[in-house]
Design an enzyme around this catalytic site. Sequence first.
Site, PDB file in Angstrom:
ATOM      1  N   LYS A 164       0.819  -1.222   0.000  1.00 31.61           N
ATOM      2  CA  LYS A 164       0.000   0.000   0.000  1.00 31.61           C
ATOM      3  C   LYS A 164       0.849   1.268   0.000  1.00 31.61           C
ATOM      4  O   LYS A 164       2.047   1.233   0.220  1.00 31.61           O
ATOM      5  CB  LYS A 164      -0.971  -0.036   1.194  1.00 31.61           C
ATOM      6  CG  LYS A 164      -2.108  -1.028   0.939  1.00 31.61           C
ATOM      7  CD  LYS A 164      -3.193  -0.969   1.978  1.00 31.61           C
ATOM      8  CE  LYS A 164      -4.307  -1.948   1.581  1.00 31.61           C
ATOM      9  NZ  LYS A 164      -5.256  -2.188   2.664  1.00 31.61           N
ATOM     10  N   ARG A 224      -2.971 -10.035   5.412  1.00 29.75           N
ATOM     11  CA  ARG A 224      -3.497 -10.137   4.037  1.00 29.75           C
ATOM     12  C   ARG A 224      -2.404  -9.618   3.114  1.00 29.75           C
ATOM     13  O   ARG A 224      -2.086  -8.435   3.123  1.00 29.75           O
ATOM     14  CB  ARG A 224      -4.769  -9.290   3.935  1.00 29.75           C
ATOM     15  CG  ARG A 224      -5.432  -9.315   2.572  1.00 29.75           C
ATOM     16  CD  ARG A 224      -6.670  -8.417   2.569  1.00 29.75           C
ATOM     17  NE  ARG A 224      -7.328  -8.441   1.281  1.00 29.75           N
ATOM     18  CZ  ARG A 224      -6.974  -7.695   0.245  1.00 29.75           C
ATOM     19  NH1 ARG A 224      -5.974  -6.858   0.348  1.00 29.75           N
ATOM     20  NH2 ARG A 224      -7.617  -7.795  -0.900  1.00 29.75           N
TER      21      ARG A 224
HETATM   22  N1  HH2 Z   1      -7.397  -3.974   1.464  1.00 32.66           N
HETATM   23  C1  HH2 Z   1      -7.833  -4.049   0.192  1.00 32.66           C
HETATM   24  C2  HH2 Z   1      -8.892  -4.898  -0.133  1.00 32.66           C
HETATM   25  N2  HH2 Z   1      -9.488  -5.654   0.804  1.00 32.66           N
HETATM   26  N3  HH2 Z   1      -9.649  -6.387   3.049  1.00 32.66           N
HETATM   27  C3  HH2 Z   1      -9.230  -6.320   4.317  1.00 32.66           C
HETATM   28  N4  HH2 Z   1      -9.818  -7.071   5.263  1.00 32.66           N
HETATM   29  N5  HH2 Z   1      -8.198  -5.503   4.693  1.00 32.66           N
HETATM   30  C4  HH2 Z   1      -7.555  -4.704   3.808  1.00 32.66           C
HETATM   31  O1  HH2 Z   1      -6.636  -3.959   4.204  1.00 32.66           O
HETATM   32  C5  HH2 Z   1      -7.993  -4.744   2.432  1.00 32.66           C
HETATM   33  C6  HH2 Z   1      -9.061  -5.610   2.089  1.00 32.66           C
HETATM   34  C7  HH2 Z   1      -7.177  -3.232  -0.871  1.00 32.66           C
HETATM   35  O2  HH2 Z   1      -6.030  -3.844  -1.342  1.00 32.66           O
HETATM   36  P1  HH2 Z   1      -5.920  -4.735  -2.683  1.00 32.66           P
HETATM   37  O3  HH2 Z   1      -6.865  -5.869  -2.698  1.00 32.66           O
HETATM   38  O4  HH2 Z   1      -4.499  -5.128  -2.815  1.00 32.66           O
HETATM   39  O5  HH2 Z   1      -6.241  -3.730  -3.841  1.00 32.66           O
HETATM   40  P2  HH2 Z   1      -7.562  -3.443  -4.653  1.00 32.66           P
HETATM   41  O6  HH2 Z   1      -8.600  -2.959  -3.706  1.00 32.66           O
HETATM   42  O7  HH2 Z   1      -7.115  -2.401  -5.634  1.00 32.66           O
HETATM   43  O8  HH2 Z   1      -7.995  -4.731  -5.301  1.00 32.66           O
END
Ligand code: HH2
Length: 357
Positions: free
Chosen positions: A297, A332
């Site tokens: 992030k 995660r």
């Molecule tokens: N962050 C993202 C998505 N889902 N769920 C939880 N529980 N905690 C988090 O910090 C979290 C989450 C965002 O990250 P990412 O999936 O890598 O990116 P994107 O939303 O662009 O798919």
Amino acid sequence: MGVKVYLRPCGVVWGAVAKKAIEEGVALPLAGGPGAFLAAELIEGEPGATKTAVARTATLSMIEEPAIAALLNTITAPRPDVAGVRFDRSGIMGIVNVTPDSFSDGGRFGGAAEAAAAGARALVKEGADILDVGGESTRPGAECVPVKEELERVVPVLKALKGVSAPISIDTRKAEVMRAALKAGASIINDVSALSFDGESMAAAVETKAPVVLMHAQGDPKTMQDNPAYRDALLEVYDYLERRIAEAVAAGVPREGLIVDPGIGFGKTLEHNLRLMSGLSIFHGLGAPVLLGASRKRLIGAVSGATDPKARTPGSIAAVLAAAAQGVQIFRVHDVAATRQALDVWQAATTGGEGAV
Ligand code: HH2
């Protein structure tokens, strides 16, 4: 009502010294162990207007203040398994984004469902304890994806993952997607809006009795980074998660299936994210396993100067280890193999090889 009290365990020790410190009454088990905390930050007041002191656990145990005794009980109690995942060691939730536009890995699991499922199975081999399948990017500025499209992305992948050995969480804010995903093989709901985005999602969680990750976010992904503001990010996120747990339990969601997540990057500046990262152990006071999603992030980029999200693996691992030292149970992450290796070495080096962390 009296002044609100928060306790943030600090001085966490591991291995033989943890056992000895507990036996000698100078430490208490952190969330059932194997870590033990020697002291705690005692925070009193409202977010933005607090008094803080650091007290030894032995001293805290003697204070006849019901709120402190109740918090100590909650912080020390072991956490129940969730969907077969144990929390007396650090667990990894491997990210399976079946989205074309996720901020760091959009398209990584794209294409045919079979190919995405093969990629997800590889994450289990690398050490993922949970697979987190998501069909909607929630990165800052992202547009809401229509339900039909989200279903078309995730359901075939879930079906193709039939029989996989790790439990699957469905990363969605929408009740219809939750219900369909749980039918198609997911067993955990991961909702970045803590069941608040969709008026039906609480009912879906109650009906299905599935474990739920309740994550804090300020605002909606589209606008959440415009001007996030808190009096005290750590305490306000804590209060929010405490309220959402109470509301979910009152609605009939099983308490033992709840997991909490401070939501790194969701409506937070660098300062807010760092306040959360450095204070993570406070969330053990909520009596649920704590999940952290900091992988690749902006916070990692802002601290390290790594502008390309794919170049943020070392910083992401540092965030995991800093959080593991505060007893955070689930991470995660995108980089499962590297994180597993780092956690295994951290555990062995911290405990002297005694017992799993
Ligand atoms: N962050 C993202 C998505 N889902 N769920 C939880 N529980 N905690 C988090 O910090 C979290 C989450 C965002 O990250 P990412 O999936 O890598 O990116 P994107 O939303 O662009 O798919």
